[in-house]
Design a protein around this motif. Structure first.
Motif, PDB file in Angstrom:
ATOM      1  N   LEU A  45       0.796  -1.227   0.000  1.00 21.36           N
ATOM      2  CA  LEU A  45       0.000   0.000   0.000  1.00 21.36           C
ATOM      3  C   LEU A  45       0.828   1.276   0.000  1.00 21.36           C
ATOM      4  CD1 LEU A  45      -2.704  -1.193   2.506  1.00 21.36           C
ATOM      5  CD2 LEU A  45      -3.020  -0.791   0.047  1.00 21.36           C
ATOM      6  N   LEU A  46       1.990   1.225   0.628  1.00 22.40           N
ATOM      7  CA  LEU A  46       2.799   2.432   0.737  1.00 22.40           C
ATOM      8  C   LEU A  46       4.025   2.407  -0.161  1.00 22.40           C
ATOM      9  CD1 LEU A  46       2.604   2.958   4.601  1.00 22.40           C
ATOM     10  CD2 LEU A  46       1.190   3.999   2.816  1.00 22.40           C
ATOM     11  N   GLY A  47       4.428   1.212  -0.617  1.00 24.90           N
ATOM     12  CA  GLY A  47       5.570   1.083  -1.510  1.00 24.90           C
ATOM     13  C   GLY A  47       6.901   1.323  -0.850  1.00 24.90           C
ATOM     14  N   GLU A  53      13.294   2.683  -5.209  1.00 19.55           N
ATOM     15  CA  GLU A  53      12.914   4.056  -5.533  1.00 19.55           C
ATOM     16  C   GLU A  53      11.488   4.272  -5.062  1.00 19.55           C
ATOM     17  OE1 GLU A  53      13.409   5.645  -9.444  1.00 19.55           O
ATOM     18  OE2 GLU A  53      15.228   4.485  -9.752  1.00 19.55           O
ATOM     19  N   SER A  54      11.211   5.490  -4.654  1.00 19.67           N
ATOM     20  CA  SER A  54       9.878   5.819  -4.166  1.00 19.67           C
ATOM     21  C   SER A  54       8.856   5.564  -5.261  1.00 19.67           C
ATOM     22  CB  SER A  54       9.840   7.282  -3.738  1.00 19.67           C
ATOM     23  OG  SER A  54       8.575   7.593  -3.251  1.00 19.67           O
ATOM     24  N   ARG A  55       7.765   4.969  -4.872  1.00 18.26           N
ATOM     25  CA  ARG A  55       6.678   4.707  -5.824  1.00 18.26           C
ATOM     26  C   ARG A  55       5.356   4.851  -5.087  1.00 18.26           C
ATOM     27  NH1 ARG A  55       4.658  -0.656  -5.144  1.00 18.26           N
ATOM     28  NH2 ARG A  55       5.976  -1.824  -3.714  1.00 18.26           N
ATOM     29  N   ASP A  56       4.326   5.178  -5.819  1.00 21.22           N
ATOM     30  CA  ASP A  56       2.992   5.281  -5.258  1.00 21.22           C
ATOM     31  C   ASP A  56       2.126   4.215  -5.911  1.00 21.22           C
ATOM     32  OD1 ASP A  56       3.411   7.373  -3.508  1.00 21.22           O
ATOM     33  OD2 ASP A  56       2.931   8.903  -4.995  1.00 21.22           O
ATOM     34  N   PRO A  57       2.022   3.052  -5.276  1.00 22.85           N
ATOM     35  CA  PRO A  57       1.203   1.995  -5.872  1.00 22.85           C
ATOM     36  C   PRO A  57      -0.267   2.407  -5.901  1.00 22.85           C
ATOM     37  CG  PRO A  57       1.921   1.377  -3.657  1.00 22.85           C
ATOM     38  CD  PRO A  57       2.582   2.673  -3.992  1.00 22.85           C
ATOM     39  N   GLU A  58      -0.995   1.880  -6.881  1.00 23.86           N
ATOM     40  CA  GLU A  58      -2.423   2.141  -6.935  1.00 23.86           C
ATOM     41  C   GLU A  58      -3.070   1.511  -5.710  1.00 23.86           C
ATOM     42  OE1 GLU A  58      -4.570   1.496 -10.592  1.00 23.86           O
ATOM     43  OE2 GLU A  58      -2.697   1.671 -11.711  1.00 23.86           O
ATOM     44  N   LEU A  59      -4.061   2.196  -5.180  1.00 29.01           N
ATOM     45  CA  LEU A  59      -4.728   1.701  -3.987  1.00 29.01           C
ATOM     46  C   LEU A  59      -5.909   0.807  -4.351  1.00 29.01           C
ATOM     47  CD1 LEU A  59      -4.731   4.960  -1.851  1.00 29.01           C
ATOM     48  CD2 LEU A  59      -3.174   3.004  -1.689  1.00 29.01           C
TER      49      LEU A  59
END
Length: 148
Positions: A45-47, A53-59
């Motif tokens: 959920l937070l990656g 590397e920072s990522r924003d997974p789909e929720l």
């Protein structure tokens, strides 16, 4: 994950199978994602939990979260998700075998959207999941604020 997915977080394979069976039998059409512990759920959920590397997974559309898990338990996951702006409004339903009022209260105080006691009877549990799906389908999901 996508907005039509459900994330189930449970350390018990038997409980996970029961929940997946109830979802399937209730007629819910959604991808089901699984996390076998709290750490895996937070990573999904937070990656970027492992120095990636920072990522924003789909929720996912909704999270079904077990309360009692070794290591990072459900309450710790809930606390962490509510502390992040991106996941603060993500619908999180606690599924637990505990009917202790202190557990129920702690979950609501921490930001759970609902607390459902797991049932051994598959017919009752399936009906509970169906009602839950109906409610969250017609309820307005609060929008997630844009990143600043």
């Amino acid at each position: 994950m996508n907005n039509k997915s459900i994330l189930i977080v449970d350390d018990s394979d038997a409980e996970m199978a029961l929940t997946m069976r109830a979802i399937r039998k209730s007629g819910i059409k959604a991808d089901v994602m699984v996390a076998h512990d709290g750490y895996e759920a937070l990573e999904m959920l937070l990656g970027a939990a492992r120095g990636e590397e920072s990522r924003d997974p789909e929720l996912p559309w909704i999270v079904l979260l077990d309360l009692r898990m070794p290591g990072v338990d459900g309450l710790a996951v809930l606390r962490r998700l509510r502390a992040e702006e991106r996941t603060r409004r993500l619908p999180i339903i606690i599924l637990s075998s505990s009917d202790e009022l202190s557990d129920v209260g702690a979950c609501y105080d921490t930001g759970a959207n609902s607390y459902i006691r797991k049932r051994v009877d598959i017919i009752d549990f399936t009906e509970t999941i169906r009602i839950l799906h109906t409610y969250w389908t017609i309820a307005e999901h609060p929008s997630v604020p844009a990143s600043s």
